[in-house]
Design an enzyme around this catalytic site. Structure first.
Site, mmCIF file in Angstrom:
data_model
loop_
_atom_site.group_PDB
_atom_site.id
_atom_site.type_symbol
_atom_site.label_atom_id
_atom_site.label_comp_id
_atom_site.label_asym_id
_atom_site.label_seq_id
_atom_site.Cartn_x
_atom_site.Cartn_y
_atom_site.Cartn_z
ATOM 1 N N HIS A 75 63.409 43.654 41.215
ATOM 2 C CA HIS A 75 62.034 44.188 41.197
ATOM 3 C C HIS A 75 61.524 44.465 39.780
ATOM 4 C CE1 HIS A 75 61.934 44.450 45.493
ATOM 5 N NE2 HIS A 75 62.902 45.342 45.569
ATOM 6 N N ASP A 129 67.953 38.855 49.253
ATOM 7 C CA ASP A 129 67.697 40.285 49.458
ATOM 8 C C ASP A 129 66.498 40.397 50.412
ATOM 9 O OD1 ASP A 129 68.177 43.149 47.810
ATOM 10 O OD2 ASP A 129 66.175 42.932 48.681
ATOM 11 N N ASP A 153 70.637 43.782 52.272
ATOM 12 C CA ASP A 153 69.818 44.666 53.101
ATOM 13 C C ASP A 153 69.112 43.940 54.251
ATOM 14 O OD1 ASP A 153 68.408 43.472 51.063
ATOM 15 O OD2 ASP A 153 67.605 45.330 50.225
HETATM 16 ZN ZN LIG Z 1 66.319 44.917 48.736
#
Ligand SMILES: [Zn+2]
Length: 342
Positions: free
Chosen positions: A124, A160, A247
Site C-alpha cells: 500500500h 493479497d 488475507d
Molecule cells: Zn491485505
C-alpha cells in the site's frame, strides 16, 4: 532447488500499536507454518541488510524517505491505520533490503527462489505516502532493483486480498513492470477497478481482477489460470515477484474470501509457472497481509512447499465455482483484450 529464507528479529520490533492486527506474532505464525510443513531445513537462511537510500529513492520520494527516517526512536501515527514505533524505521529498511538482497542472489544464480518473511508489509505504500500498515513498498523496491540491474521485464503478482495501490501507482506508466492484482472489491483501499490499466507507455501493464467477497479455491484457480497466465506468458517476465498476502484465507478476520491451504498452493504453482520462460524459474515471494495466525501458518507452508519444488501442473479443482465467476472472467478478459491478444 535453492530457496532463500529472509527473516530477522528486527521485523518483530515494529509495533503498529495495541490491538493492531498487523502484529509481530504473524511472523511467528509464518515460521510455524514452515516448521509444521517440515520445510524449514530445506530453506537457506540468509541475513538481512538495510536497503540503502539510493535503493529506496528509485521508488520513493526524498520527502517520504526522510519522513520515515524521522520516526526513528519515536512513536508516530502516519495515517489512521499506520503507525511507527521506535524500531519501525530500522525494520522497514531491512524489509525492503531483504527483497533487494533476494533479487541480487536470485539474479546472480546463488539462489533459485526466495521467500521474504518481512514486516512491515509494503504494497500500500506509495512513492510519497505510508498507508495501510505499510511504510516502504518492499516489492516495488525489489522490482526497481531488478530493473536497475538491467532487466527489461519484471512481473509483480499480488494475491493479497487488498489492492496493492502503492505498487500500481509506482509502476503506472512503466511498461517494464507488469503488475497483476486480484483483490476483494470494492474494499480497502478503494482502488483496483478493472479499467485501471496503466497510462502512457504503461497502458496495459496494470492488470486488475476485482472480486466480490466469497470466492474460493476454484474461483482463484480459474482466474489465475484463465486470465493471469495467458497475459503473463505473453509478457514473458525475466523475474517474478509475488506480493504474498494471505488475507484471502477463509479464516482471515479482515476480508471475506474463502481460499484454503490448497488454494494458496495452487496460486504458488501459478506464480512458479509464470517464471518458466525468460525468468528461468526465478521467483521472489514477499509476505504482505494475512491476519489469522493459523491461516498464515497454513498458507506460508503451502507457498514454501511449492517454491521448493518444480510443481507438476495440477488440474483445477472441479468444485462448483462462485455464481458470478463466468461474468467476472468475461469482464476481466474484456478489459485486457485491447492489450493482450490470445
Ligand atoms: Zn491485505
Amino acid at each position: 532447488m535453492r530457496v532463500g529464507l529472509y527473516d530477522d528479529p528486527i521485523f518483530r520490533e515494529h509495533d503498529a500499536g495495541p490491538g493492531h492486527p498487523e502484529r509481530p506474532e504473524r511472523l511467528d505464525a509464518f515460521r510455524r507454518g514452515l516448521r509444521e510443513a517440515g520445510l524449514e531445513a530445506g530453506l537457506t537462511p540468509l541475513s538481512v541488510r538495510p536497503a540503502t537510500p539510493d535503493e529506496l529513492l528509485r521508488v520513493h520520494t526524498p520527502r517520504h524517505v526522510a519522513q520515515i527516517e524521522a520516526t526513528e526512536g519515536q512513536n508516530r501515527r502516519l495515517d489512521p491505520d499506520t503507525a511507527a514505533s521506535p524500531r519501525s524505521h530500522a525494520a522497514a529498511l531491512r524489509a525492503a533490503g531483504a527483497v533487494v538482497d533476494a533479487v541480487d542472489r536470485v539474479l546472480g544464480g546463488e539462489l533459485d527462489r526466495a521467500l521474504c518473511a518481512v514486516r512491515p508489509p509494503g504494497h500500500h505504500a506509495t512513492a510519497d505516502r505510508a498507508m495501510g500498515f505499510c511504510l516502504f513498498n518492499n516489492v516495488a523496491v525489489g522490482a526497481a532493483h531488478a530493473l536497475a540491474r538491467g532487466l527489461e521485464r519484471v512481473a509483480v503478482v499480488d494475491f493479497d486480498v487488498h489492492h496493492g495501490n502503492g505498487t500500481q501507482d509506482i509502476f503506472w506508466r512503466d511498461p517494464r513492470v507488469l503488475y497483476v492484482s486480484s483483490h476483494q472489491y470494492p474494499y480497502y483501499p478503494g482502488t483496483g477497478a478493472v479499467d485501471e490499466v496503466g497510462e502512457g507507455e504503461g497502458r496495459g501493464f496494470t492488470v486488475n481482477l476485482p472480486m466480490p467477497a466469497g470466492l474460493g479455491d476454484t474461483d482463484y484457480a480459474r482466474a489465475y489460470r484463465e486470465v493471469v497466465e495467458p497475459i503473463a506468458r505473453a509478457f514473458d517476465p525475466q523475474l517474478v515477484l509475488v506480493s504474498a498476502g494471505f488475507d484471502a484465507h477463509a479464516k482471515d478476520p479482515l476480508a471475506g474470501m474463502a481460499v484454503t491451504r490448497e488454494g494458496f498452493a495452487l496460486l504458488a504453482d501459478v506464480c512458479v509457472g509464470l517464471a518458466d520462460g525468460a525468468a528461468k524459474g526465478r521467483v521472489v515471494a514477499v509476505f504482505e497481509g494475512g491476519y489469522d495466525l493459523d491461516g498464515i501458518a497454513e498458507s506460508a507452508g503451502a507457498l514454501a512447499g511449492r517454491l521448493l519444488e518444480t510443481p507438476a501442473r495440477k488440474g483445477v479443482d472441479p468444485a462448483t465455482p462462485h455464481r458470478h465467476l463466468p461474468a467476472l472472467l468475461e469482464a476481466w478478459r474484456e478489459a485486457q483484450k485491447p492489450f493482450w491478444r490470445g
